[in-house]
Design a protein around this motif. Structure first.
Motif, PDB file in Angstrom:
ATOM      1  N   UNK A   3      -3.669   0.506 -19.497  1.00 58.13           N
ATOM      2  CA  UNK A   3      -4.703   0.037 -18.578  1.00 58.13           C
ATOM      3  C   UNK A   3      -4.332  -1.349 -18.073  1.00 58.13           C
ATOM      4  N   UNK A   4      -4.786  -1.628 -16.888  1.00 58.51           N
ATOM      5  CA  UNK A   4      -4.483  -2.903 -16.240  1.00 58.51           C
ATOM      6  C   UNK A   4      -5.438  -3.977 -16.729  1.00 58.51           C
ATOM      7  N   UNK A   5      -4.938  -5.188 -16.772  1.00 56.04           N
ATOM      8  CA  UNK A   5      -5.793  -6.312 -17.141  1.00 56.04           C
ATOM      9  C   UNK A   5      -6.630  -6.701 -15.930  1.00 56.04           C
ATOM     10  N   UNK A   6      -7.729  -7.404 -16.146  1.00 54.32           N
ATOM     11  CA  UNK A   6      -8.536  -7.872 -15.009  1.00 54.32           C
ATOM     12  C   UNK A   6      -7.711  -8.718 -14.031  1.00 54.32           C
ATOM     13  N   UNK A   7      -6.802  -9.537 -14.540  1.00 54.64           N
ATOM     14  CA  UNK A   7      -5.963 -10.354 -13.650  1.00 54.64           C
ATOM     15  C   UNK A   7      -5.038  -9.488 -12.796  1.00 54.64           C
ATOM     16  N   UNK A   8      -4.497  -8.422 -13.383  1.00 52.00           N
ATOM     17  CA  UNK A   8      -3.638  -7.513 -12.624  1.00 52.00           C
ATOM     18  C   UNK A   8      -4.435  -6.787 -11.540  1.00 52.00           C
ATOM     19  N   UNK A   9      -5.620  -6.358 -11.902  1.00 47.40           N
ATOM     20  CA  UNK A   9      -6.479  -5.676 -10.923  1.00 47.40           C
ATOM     21  C   UNK A   9      -6.827  -6.624  -9.785  1.00 47.40           C
ATOM     22  N   UNK A  10      -7.193  -7.860 -10.120  1.00 47.18           N
ATOM     23  CA  UNK A  10      -7.527  -8.840  -9.087  1.00 47.18           C
ATOM     24  C   UNK A  10      -6.318  -9.124  -8.193  1.00 47.18           C
ATOM     25  N   UNK A  11      -5.128  -9.198  -8.785  1.00 45.53           N
ATOM     26  CA  UNK A  11      -3.912  -9.436  -7.998  1.00 45.53           C
ATOM     27  C   UNK A  11      -3.671  -8.280  -7.021  1.00 45.53           C
ATOM     28  N   UNK A  12      -3.944  -7.075  -7.468  1.00 46.85           N
ATOM     29  CA  UNK A  12      -3.786  -5.906  -6.593  1.00 46.85           C
ATOM     30  C   UNK A  12      -4.797  -5.934  -5.456  1.00 46.85           C
ATOM     31  N   UNK A  13      -6.019  -6.319  -5.760  1.00 51.49           N
ATOM     32  CA  UNK A  13      -7.043  -6.405  -4.723  1.00 51.49           C
ATOM     33  C   UNK A  13      -6.670  -7.493  -3.719  1.00 51.49           C
ATOM     34  N   UNK A  14      -6.137  -8.599  -4.201  1.00 46.66           N
ATOM     35  CA  UNK A  14      -5.691  -9.674  -3.294  1.00 46.66           C
ATOM     36  C   UNK A  14      -4.577  -9.151  -2.383  1.00 46.66           C
ATOM     37  N   UNK A  15      -3.676  -8.338  -2.939  1.00 44.87           N
ATOM     38  CA  UNK A  15      -2.617  -7.756  -2.120  1.00 44.87           C
ATOM     39  C   UNK A  15      -3.209  -6.841  -1.045  1.00 44.87           C
ATOM     40  N   UNK A  16      -4.186  -6.060  -1.414  1.00 48.69           N
ATOM     41  CA  UNK A  16      -4.841  -5.173  -0.436  1.00 48.69           C
ATOM     42  C   UNK A  16      -5.512  -6.000   0.656  1.00 48.69           C
ATOM     43  N   UNK A  17      -6.201  -7.076   0.273  1.00 50.75           N
ATOM     44  CA  UNK A  17      -6.843  -7.952   1.260  1.00 50.75           C
ATOM     45  C   UNK A  17      -5.797  -8.538   2.195  1.00 50.75           C
ATOM     46  N   UNK A  18      -4.671  -8.957   1.637  1.00 51.35           N
ATOM     47  CA  UNK A  18      -3.578  -9.509   2.452  1.00 51.35           C
ATOM     48  C   UNK A  18      -3.070  -8.469   3.445  1.00 51.35           C
ATOM     49  N   UNK A  19      -2.910  -7.241   2.989  1.00 48.97           N
ATOM     50  CA  UNK A  19      -2.473  -6.161   3.881  1.00 48.97           C
ATOM     51  C   UNK A  19      -3.499  -5.884   4.980  1.00 48.97           C
ATOM     52  N   UNK A  20      -4.777  -5.865   4.598  1.00 50.04           N
ATOM     53  CA  UNK A  20      -5.839  -5.638   5.580  1.00 50.04           C
ATOM     54  C   UNK A  20      -5.826  -6.731   6.642  1.00 50.04           C
ATOM     55  N   UNK A  21      -5.654  -7.988   6.200  1.00 53.96           N
ATOM     56  CA  UNK A  21      -5.589  -9.104   7.146  1.00 53.96           C
ATOM     57  C   UNK A  21      -4.390  -8.972   8.088  1.00 53.96           C
ATOM     58  N   UNK A  22      -3.228  -8.614   7.513  1.00 53.71           N
ATOM     59  CA  UNK A  22      -2.021  -8.463   8.334  1.00 53.71           C
ATOM     60  C   UNK A  22      -2.187  -7.340   9.349  1.00 53.71           C
ATOM     61  N   UNK A  23      -2.742  -6.226   8.910  1.00 54.61           N
ATOM     62  CA  UNK A  23      -2.942  -5.094   9.818  1.00 54.61           C
ATOM     63  C   UNK A  23      -3.939  -5.450  10.914  1.00 54.61           C
ATOM     64  N   UNK A  24      -4.992  -6.145  10.550  1.00 50.44           N
ATOM     65  CA  UNK A  24      -5.990  -6.572  11.543  1.00 50.44           C
ATOM     66  C   UNK A  24      -5.343  -7.471  12.583  1.00 50.44           C
ATOM     67  N   UNK A  25      -4.503  -8.396  12.147  1.00 49.78           N
ATOM     68  CA  UNK A  25      -3.824  -9.308  13.076  1.00 49.78           C
ATOM     69  C   UNK A  25      -2.896  -8.540  14.021  1.00 49.78           C
ATOM     70  N   UNK A  26      -2.137  -7.597  13.487  1.00 51.82           N
ATOM     71  CA  UNK A  26      -1.234  -6.793  14.320  1.00 51.82           C
ATOM     72  C   UNK A  26      -2.030  -6.005  15.349  1.00 51.82           C
ATOM     73  N   UNK A  27      -3.115  -5.410  14.928  1.00 47.78           N
ATOM     74  CA  UNK A  27      -3.954  -4.614  15.841  1.00 47.78           C
ATOM     75  C   UNK A  27      -4.557  -5.512  16.916  1.00 47.78           C
ATOM     76  N   UNK A  28      -5.028  -6.688  16.536  1.00 45.22           N
ATOM     77  CA  UNK A  28      -5.605  -7.610  17.533  1.00 45.22           C
ATOM     78  C   UNK A  28      -4.557  -8.063  18.539  1.00 45.22           C
ATOM     79  N   UNK A  29      -3.334  -8.328  18.065  1.00 44.69           N
ATOM     80  CA  UNK A  29      -2.252  -8.705  18.985  1.00 44.69           C
ATOM     81  C   UNK A  29      -1.958  -7.563  19.953  1.00 44.69           C
TER      82      UNK A  29
END
Length: 149
Positions: A3-29
């Motif tokens: 099982x993943x630690x809370x820190x690992x889970x949070x790091x994964x969620x941060x990565x997902x947020x980063x991807x969502x932000x990048x995709x949003x920026x590409x779409x807006x451009x």
């Protein structure tokens, strides 16, 4: 499976947020370029968008098969992810509308070219049985009546 630690889970969620932000920026451009009339296939965003979408799809699958349990992530991070997902959805809705408008504009241009080509063929006349084209007498322009050229 460990099982993943809370820190690992949070790091994964941060990565997902980063991807969502990048995709949003590409779409807006891309939306800005589409608004200027640049064809979507001519933008650099197409490749980047595909790459980001593939990675987001992997994360979505991890959540779906419960490899990543979002309910165990920090509530604030989950809220960020939800807001970023909504931002991406709004940008994508605009993108779809702009792409549909661009497709319609392309269709209108193609139809205009095809109409002009059909008119040219009609002006030339039809083929006769002997293979020759019958020509239609075109009316002389008003300024040329009665003059020998």
């Amino acid at each position: 499976m460990t099982s993943l630690t809370p820190d690992q889970i949070d790091a994964m969620v941060i990565r997902i947020v980063t991807l969502l932000d990048a995709m949003t920026e590409v779409i807006r451009e891309e939306n800005a370029l589409l608004a200027e009339g640049v064809p979507a296939s001519r933008t650099e965003a197409v490749g980047r968008k595909a790459s980001l979408a593939a990675e987001l799809e992997q994360w979505t699958l991890a959540v779906r098969v419960r490899k990543l349990r979002l309910e165990q992530a920090d509530p604030e991070l989950r809220g960020w992810m939800k807001r970023r997902g909504a931002d991406l959805q709004a940008a994508m809705n605009e993108n779809v509308a702009r792409l549909e408008a661009a497709i319609q504009a392309s269709r209108r241009r193609i139809e205009a070219v095809m109409r002009a080509m059909r008119e040219q063929v009609t002006d030339r006349g039809a083929y006769q049985a002997n293979g020759r084209v019958t020509t239609h007498a075109r009316p002389a322009p008003a300024g040329m009546l009665g003059r020998l050229v």
